[in-house]
Design an enzyme around this catalytic site. Structure first.
Site, short mmCIF file in Angstrom:
data_model
loop_
_atom_site.label_atom_id
_atom_site.label_comp_id
_atom_site.label_asym_id
_atom_site.label_seq_id
_atom_site.Cartn_x
_atom_site.Cartn_y
_atom_site.Cartn_z
N ASP A 45 3.60 0.95 -0.03
CA ASP A 45 2.24 1.23 0.32
C ASP A 45 2.18 2.98 -0.55
O ASP A 45 3.11 3.03 -1.14
CB ASP A 45 2.94 2.49 1.28
CG ASP A 45 1.77 3.33 1.62
OD1 ASP A 45 0.94 2.84 2.85
OD2 ASP A 45 1.46 4.28 1.18
N TYR A 50 -2.12 9.07 -5.61
CA TYR A 50 -0.83 9.38 -5.34
C TYR A 50 0.24 9.17 -7.20
O TYR A 50 0.12 9.02 -7.15
CB TYR A 50 0.37 8.18 -5.09
CG TYR A 50 0.34 7.84 -3.45
CD1 TYR A 50 -0.42 8.94 -2.76
CD2 TYR A 50 1.16 6.99 -3.05
CE1 TYR A 50 -0.06 9.69 -1.24
CE2 TYR A 50 0.51 7.28 -1.53
CZ TYR A 50 -0.18 8.34 -0.99
OH TYR A 50 -0.15 7.94 0.43
N LYS A 75 -4.99 2.81 -1.32
CA LYS A 75 -6.36 3.73 -0.03
C LYS A 75 -7.12 4.21 -0.62
O LYS A 75 -6.87 4.76 -2.77
CB LYS A 75 -5.17 4.87 0.34
CG LYS A 75 -3.94 4.59 1.47
CD LYS A 75 -3.26 5.75 1.67
CE LYS A 75 -1.89 5.24 2.20
NZ LYS A 75 -1.34 5.78 1.36
N HIS A 108 -8.38 7.13 3.21
CA HIS A 108 -6.66 7.63 3.07
C HIS A 108 -7.41 8.79 4.09
O HIS A 108 -6.19 9.26 4.92
CB HIS A 108 -6.98 8.31 1.86
CG HIS A 108 -5.21 8.76 1.46
ND1 HIS A 108 -4.93 8.40 0.46
CD2 HIS A 108 -4.40 9.19 2.51
CE1 HIS A 108 -3.73 9.24 -0.04
NE2 HIS A 108 -3.53 9.37 2.04
N1 LIG Z 1 -1.73 7.87 4.55
C1 LIG Z 1 -1.45 9.88 4.24
O1 LIG Z 1 -2.38 10.25 4.05
C2 LIG Z 1 0.55 10.15 4.34
C3 LIG Z 1 0.60 11.19 4.24
C4 LIG Z 1 2.31 11.20 3.61
C5 LIG Z 1 2.62 10.40 3.10
N2 LIG Z 1 2.18 8.71 3.26
C6 LIG Z 1 3.06 7.47 2.93
O2 LIG Z 1 4.47 7.34 3.83
C7 LIG Z 1 5.61 7.27 2.69
C8 LIG Z 1 6.55 7.96 3.80
O3 LIG Z 1 5.83 9.69 3.61
P1 LIG Z 1 6.86 10.75 3.24
O4 LIG Z 1 7.12 10.60 1.50
O5 LIG Z 1 6.02 11.82 2.89
O6 LIG Z 1 8.01 11.33 3.52
P2 LIG Z 1 9.88 10.20 4.30
O7 LIG Z 1 9.62 9.53 4.33
O8 LIG Z 1 9.66 10.82 5.78
O9 LIG Z 1 10.55 11.14 3.66
C9 LIG Z 1 10.82 10.72 1.96
C10 LIG Z 1 11.81 12.12 1.67
O10 LIG Z 1 12.99 11.87 2.35
C11 LIG Z 1 13.99 11.84 1.42
N3 LIG Z 1 14.89 10.57 1.58
C12 LIG Z 1 14.41 9.33 1.92
N4 LIG Z 1 15.91 8.61 2.52
C13 LIG Z 1 16.63 9.02 2.14
C14 LIG Z 1 18.12 8.77 2.41
N5 LIG Z 1 18.38 7.79 2.60
N6 LIG Z 1 18.62 9.99 2.31
C15 LIG Z 1 18.01 11.24 2.39
N7 LIG Z 1 17.01 11.29 2.20
C16 LIG Z 1 16.32 10.47 1.84
C17 LIG Z 1 12.87 11.11 -0.05
O11 LIG Z 1 13.50 12.09 -1.09
P3 LIG Z 1 13.77 10.86 -2.30
O12 LIG Z 1 13.16 10.22 -2.39
O13 LIG Z 1 14.83 11.80 -3.27
O14 LIG Z 1 14.92 10.19 -2.47
C18 LIG Z 1 11.99 12.72 0.46
O15 LIG Z 1 12.55 13.50 -0.24
C19 LIG Z 1 4.93 8.01 1.78
O16 LIG Z 1 5.66 8.12 0.74
C20 LIG Z 1 3.85 7.18 1.40
O17 LIG Z 1 3.71 6.29 1.09
C21 LIG Z 1 1.26 8.69 3.95
#
Ligand SMILES: NC(=O)c1ccc[n+]([C@@H]2O[C@H](COP(=O)([O-])OP(=O)(O)OC[C@H]3O[C@@H](n4cnc5c(N)ncnc54)[C@H](OP(=O)(O)O)[C@@H]3O)[C@@H](O)[C@H]2O)c1
Length: 275
Positions: A45, A50, A75, A108
């Site tokens: 994704d 980004y 997106k 998005h």
């Molecule tokens: N459509 C939208 O508006 C929107 C908005 C936000 C996000 N997204 C998408 O959703 C994806 C996921 O959401 P997110 O990135 O906001 O947050 P998330 O996946 O809920 O959390 C990511 C965070 O958790 C840490 N992490 C991941 N796996 C871990 C593990 N096994 N142990 C400890 N820490 C861990 C990562 O750190 P490290 O990277 O340092 O490991 C990062 O700081 C995004 O990357 C993006 O692709 C979309």
């Protein structure tokens, strides 16, 4: 590695678990994507905003996998909404990704203040008809936005990617999606990492001999949600995929349900987001 695929409302299939890349720098993206694909992930994704589509595209190439074996989502950013701009922005994303098509293209945010999301949706329908976006959907759309695009075009999005985690479950939107054949994809599925410190999550994880991240990802899978946890660390990318050998039980689910509160949103509200 065998992994669950869910059926989209347009006849295509989508891997239930994928890699998120928000805040993955372009310079790290190729490595993260390669690590994910060699672990067994088949969905990546990304998004124009980004600023890592080049790195993601490079990681896809470096993997050596045939194109039909992976699923790429990108997106349309808010500043490119409107029919003609959306088509141009899509072409730019394809170029950066070095792809001839994407598997899923999303609007998005609805950005209702601009009132251009219906025209943007018409552009996505055109891209779908051309086969350059195999599936099309939206992100951060609320029920009135979904109702409007469906009413004005007759085309139901395949996916709505929304903020969703065990302590912020968006039941009303999930019910609307289920009624209309839209799959729900959870963004910030780990609550941007905050849920990994939650005492209840850690207790349930220990009971199953799993980590907090694996427990939360399993919760999304067991709820029938699509889920895209992000990490730039190869060992966490692997950890987050090692979730197909256990299930949460009824007691776990009952306890986790009690975490759900509307106040637990970590991102902006789509109606009032300032971008
Ligand atoms: N459509 C939208 O508006 C929107 C908005 C936000 C996000 N997204 C998408 O959703 C994806 C996921 O959401 P997110 O990135 O906001 O947050 P998330 O996946 O809920 O959390 C990511 C965070 O958790 C840490 N992490 C991941 N796996 C871990 C593990 N096994 N142990 C400890 N820490 C861990 C990562 O750190 P490290 O990277 O340092 O490991 C990062 O700081 C995004 O990357 C993006 O692709 C979309």
């Amino acid at each position: 590695m065998s992994q669950p695929l869910l059926a989209l409302n347009d006849g295509h299939q989508i891997p239930q678990l994928g890699l998120g890349t928000w805040q993955t720098p372009d310079t790290d993206a190729a490595q993260s994507v390669s690590a994910a694909l060699s672990t067994g992930y088949r969905l990546i994704d990304t998004a124009a905003v980004y600023e890592n589509e080049r790195g993601v595209g490079q990681g896809l190439i470096d993997s050596g996998l045939p194109r039909e074996q992976y699923f790429v989502t990108t997106k349309l950013w808010n500043s490119r909404q409107g029919h003609d701009e959306a088509i141009k922005a899509f072409d730019e994303s394809l170029n950066r990704l070095q792809l001839a098509y994407v598997d899923l293209y999303l609007i998005h945010w609805p950005a209702p203040g601009q009132d251009r999301y219906v025209d943007s949706w018409k552009a996505l329908i055109q891209l779908h008809n051309e086969g350059r976006a195999r599936s099309i959907g939206v992100s951060n759309f609320q029920i009135p936005h979904l109702e409007r695009i469906i009413k004005e075009t007759g085309v139901v999005p395949a996916v709505n990617q929304i903020e969703l985690h065990p302590d912020f479950q968006q039941e009303e939107l999930q019910a609307f999606h289920a009624k209309h054949g839209i799959l729900t994809q959870s963004w910030s599925p780990l609550g941007q990492g905050a849920l990994l410190k939650n005492g209840l999550v850690r207790k349930i994880a220990a009971k199953h001999g799993k980590t907090a991240a694996q427990t939360v990802i399993r919760w999304h899978l067991d709820a029938g949600l699509l889920v895209i946890p992000k990490s730039v660390h190869a060992e966490r990318i692997q950890e987050n995929f090692a979730v197909f050998d256990f299930k949460l039980d009824a007691d776990d689910l009952k306890q986790l349900a009690a975490l759900n509160q509307p106040a637990n949103r970590v991102g902006p509200h789509p109606d009032t987001a300032a971008f």
